[in-house]
Scaffold this motif. Sequence first.
Motif: not given
Length: 335
Positions: A52, A101, A105
């Motif tokens: 995030l 992203l 992640s």
Amino acid sequence: MGFERLAEAFFAQKSDERQLVAASAAPESSCEVGSPKFYALCGFGGLLSCGLTHTMVVPLDLVKCRIQVNPEKFKSLGNGFKVSVAEGGMAALTLGWAPTLVGYSMQGVGKFGFYEAFKNLYSGMLGEEKTYLYRTYMYLAASASAEFFADILLCPMESVKVRIQTTPGWSTTLREGFPRILKEEGVNGFYKGLAPLWARQIPYTMMKFACFEKTVEILYKYVVPKPRSDCSKGEQLMVTFTAGYIAGVFCAIVSHPADCVVSKLNATQGGTVATVAKELGFAGMWKGLGPRIIMIGTLTALQWFIYDSVKVAFRLPRPPPPEMPESLKRKEAAQ
């Protein structure tokens, strides 16, 4: 040490091996430190915190990469934003969000999940007294071990991201860029930047975790006017955020030269670490440091805040800052 002892230390099966960093779960905790559930939820916290936050700062990261790769065109942070928007509109500032992203992640799972695992493993190998005495070295070793594997997960997406952000006329989406690199350069195209990525991320992560852990100790010892056990969850999270930001500033500085090499290397087809480093020169390796300090400081603070919030939300054990074991206190008293 045989496999059984390694596994035993890793999962902290015996209560007398849950050392300083592997304390037994408090009664209100949902699991024990060292259990598979604990590592899985720590990995999930890392996924959220890294995925995030890195995606949130894609516009800043894009301009930073462009300054590093083409400083003649993108002269400063403000100029970089102005030129990028003028050429591609506001949408240009979101280029590379998808590989960012996905990649970060995956990296977050390895960075935080493996850090907890290696910290627990090394603590079990050292024993309670040595864990306390050499805890900074343990933080450094555990974070370096975790980042080694985390970067293997990150590297393919980092390669796609940098190409999208810095190569004019190249593919603009993960869906197009990933198969393009695979077709044109093979698997090596995804991992040619792995060595400089390690050179950037391992020192960064060692600083991130060791500096954070020590700053938390210092804040509770000298700044916070009451013991951690008397602080509310909100107050504890604010200490986490503050320590994270301080750690982030140091992280940005120690890892910046390697970050410049990674950006330039991934944007240069057929380049090597040596040729890119020579082309950049010493001064070139410090281009974009200002925006990166802003980005990494904020990023690191938010990552620690999110990660610790996940621990609170899932009622994971959160051991207090380390204290000298009673056995060491007795030894010191006897001297």
